[in-house]
Motif scaffolding. Sequence first.
Motif, mmCIF file in Angstrom:
data_model
loop_
_atom_site.group_PDB
_atom_site.id
_atom_site.type_symbol
_atom_site.label_atom_id
_atom_site.label_comp_id
_atom_site.label_asym_id
_atom_site.label_seq_id
_atom_site.Cartn_x
_atom_site.Cartn_y
_atom_site.Cartn_z
ATOM 1 N N TRP A 46 0.997 -1.488 -0.065
ATOM 2 C CA TRP A 46 -0.004 -0.040 -0.046
ATOM 3 C C TRP A 46 0.899 0.693 0.151
ATOM 4 O O TRP A 46 2.179 1.412 0.844
ATOM 5 C CB TRP A 46 -0.651 -0.013 1.018
ATOM 6 N N ARG A 76 1.008 5.609 0.194
ATOM 7 C CA ARG A 76 0.531 6.655 0.558
ATOM 8 C C ARG A 76 -0.262 8.068 -0.381
ATOM 9 O O ARG A 76 -1.211 8.826 -0.069
ATOM 10 C CB ARG A 76 1.441 7.613 1.953
ATOM 11 N N GLY A 77 0.716 8.164 -1.957
ATOM 12 C CA GLY A 77 1.048 9.332 -2.457
ATOM 13 C C GLY A 77 1.293 10.224 -1.919
ATOM 14 O O GLY A 77 1.140 10.516 -1.698
ATOM 15 N N ARG A 113 -4.072 12.300 7.277
ATOM 16 C CA ARG A 113 -2.758 11.904 6.964
ATOM 17 C C ARG A 113 -4.166 10.208 6.654
ATOM 18 O O ARG A 113 -5.156 9.372 7.738
ATOM 19 C CB ARG A 113 -1.410 10.750 7.609
ATOM 20 N N GLU A 142 -2.002 13.912 1.788
ATOM 21 C CA GLU A 142 -3.394 14.563 2.318
ATOM 22 C C GLU A 142 -3.195 16.105 2.664
ATOM 23 O O GLU A 142 -2.481 16.554 3.086
ATOM 24 C CB GLU A 142 -3.428 13.554 3.268
ATOM 25 N N CYS A 147 -9.060 8.445 7.196
ATOM 26 C CA CYS A 147 -7.913 9.527 8.085
ATOM 27 C C CYS A 147 -8.285 9.886 9.341
ATOM 28 O O CYS A 147 -9.315 9.551 9.860
ATOM 29 C CB CYS A 147 -7.891 10.232 6.734
ATOM 30 N N ALA A 158 -8.916 5.621 -1.681
ATOM 31 C CA ALA A 158 -8.101 7.434 -1.762
ATOM 32 C C ALA A 158 -9.547 8.101 -2.278
ATOM 33 O O ALA A 158 -10.394 7.329 -2.237
ATOM 34 C CB ALA A 158 -7.644 7.080 -3.449
ATOM 35 N N THR A 204 -1.197 7.554 12.369
ATOM 36 C CA THR A 204 -1.538 6.317 11.613
ATOM 37 C C THR A 204 -1.897 4.843 12.013
ATOM 38 O O THR A 204 -1.931 4.405 13.039
ATOM 39 C CB THR A 204 -0.730 6.430 9.909
ATOM 40 N N PRO A 230 -4.105 7.329 -1.685
ATOM 41 C CA PRO A 230 -3.289 6.431 -1.897
ATOM 42 C C PRO A 230 -3.298 5.059 -2.729
ATOM 43 O O PRO A 230 -4.784 5.052 -2.809
ATOM 44 C CB PRO A 230 -3.743 5.759 -0.157
ATOM 45 N N ARG A 231 -3.203 3.726 -2.695
ATOM 46 C CA ARG A 231 -2.797 3.320 -3.313
ATOM 47 C C ARG A 231 -2.635 1.687 -2.907
ATOM 48 O O ARG A 231 -1.942 1.775 -2.598
ATOM 49 C CB ARG A 231 -2.722 3.325 -5.232
ATOM 50 N N GLU A 232 -3.368 1.131 -3.646
ATOM 51 C CA GLU A 232 -3.396 -0.725 -3.128
ATOM 52 C C GLU A 232 -2.291 -0.685 -4.517
ATOM 53 O O GLU A 232 -2.768 -0.737 -5.185
ATOM 54 C CB GLU A 232 -4.047 -1.896 -2.417
#
Length: 454
Positions: free
Chosen positions: A87, A89-90, A109, A93, A216, A116, A201, A244-246
């Motif tokens: 995973w 976070r990108g 966060r 936030e 978040c 997302a 987090t 974020p992305r998985e």
Amino acid sequence: MKKLLVLTAFITGLSVQAQTDETATIKSIYTHALTKQQGYEWLRKLTGMGGRLAGSDEATEAVKAFQKVADSLGFTTQLQEVTVPHWVRGPKEAAYYTLNGQRYEVAVRALGGSIATPAEGLTAEVVEITSFEQLDTMTDELEGRIAFYNMPMDPAFINTFFAYGSAVKQRYVGALEASKKGAVGVVARSLSSSINPYPHTGSMTYAGADQQIPACAISTLHAEQLSRDLKANPKLEFFMQMAPRELDSVVSYNLVAEIKGSEKPEEVIVIGGHIDSWDLGTGAHDDGAGCMHSLDAVWLLKELDLLPKRTLRVVFFMNEEFGLNGAKVYAQRSKEEGIDHVIAMESDAGGFTPRGISMVAPDSIITRIRKLRDYLEPYGVHEFSETGAGADISQLKSDDLVMIGLRPDSHRYFEVHHSSQDVLAQVNARELELGSATLAALIYLLDKYDIVAL
Ligand SMILES: [Zn+2]
């Protein structure tokens, strides 16, 4: 004094001479730890490599770097493949709300595993939830709104891990439960024992959810502020944006570093911590400290010629935070290879001053371990409890395994835990080293007096 020694010797079943010798040996372990501060130097190296989110290059690089360290110390090492989720976070936030025409930025966060928000962000009214009982009674109040969980850690607990345990539900299943009531997003109060501006987090789950919604953590400072402002204007609108992305799962590793026992090599004492961490800080306390405690403890015994009769294994477990994958692989591989673990020790409660240990073992063994307290009390280690031992080693649980978790002082742990503040500067070298020495002393005593289940 003599009388006291005789009495203590009677209680522990050791001769007065043995007792005196052991006292000196244990003193030498603590002295060496405090003088050399090797564990702290290793922690500097580890944290210098960055945060170690499972699946990241940093996490795998850290394992490989410490394999080299262990090799150079004369351990026999192996890397065990562990498939871990990945995973990411990108970009950072963003979140704010407006009240009386003024915009208030708040620190959030994404929770680990969250999806997302829409790319342009999510704007909705907010409903504050202060208990799960309140959530249960809700009908359509959350429909199309953001659920704001605001359940502080209870300050009355002396051991803050219990306060964490009783508050963590809002983070872990907050999104799952709010989605059932039609919420479109979740803002969960950070699990922090102080009021500070840093979001903390941690993992969350969507298991069984029909609808996944973004979630978040908001800093405790801003949770308090938002709560106040919601009372002034229950209709205020909250904006949150995160991406974020998985990604596909990746292969990473456990590090297993071994020193064969001199007399009972088939009996294994394992000691470890988890090498992965959250990405906001550098995982200095959680759980860089535990990994360094483990390596340092064995290093101390080796340096002082106190290596046990039994085989010693240091394990850096990969991915405790996102599902204990490494611990499960280690347990499975050990079973397949017929590894006979007699003692398993874990440090995953920070690098603060050690206060005690917690044990999971047969009653007769616990009675014997409690008798070792006199040796450790001079170093402030006096709380011997039976409140679990550790998440990673719990995968090895069996009736005849002695499990021990180090219990450092917990008062400051949740001020930094899973936040940007979990960095080397928050770790005191002396406190960390006392933890290493405590674990080394315990290994020495347990092995020497054969305090293992038969
Ligand atoms: Zn941890």
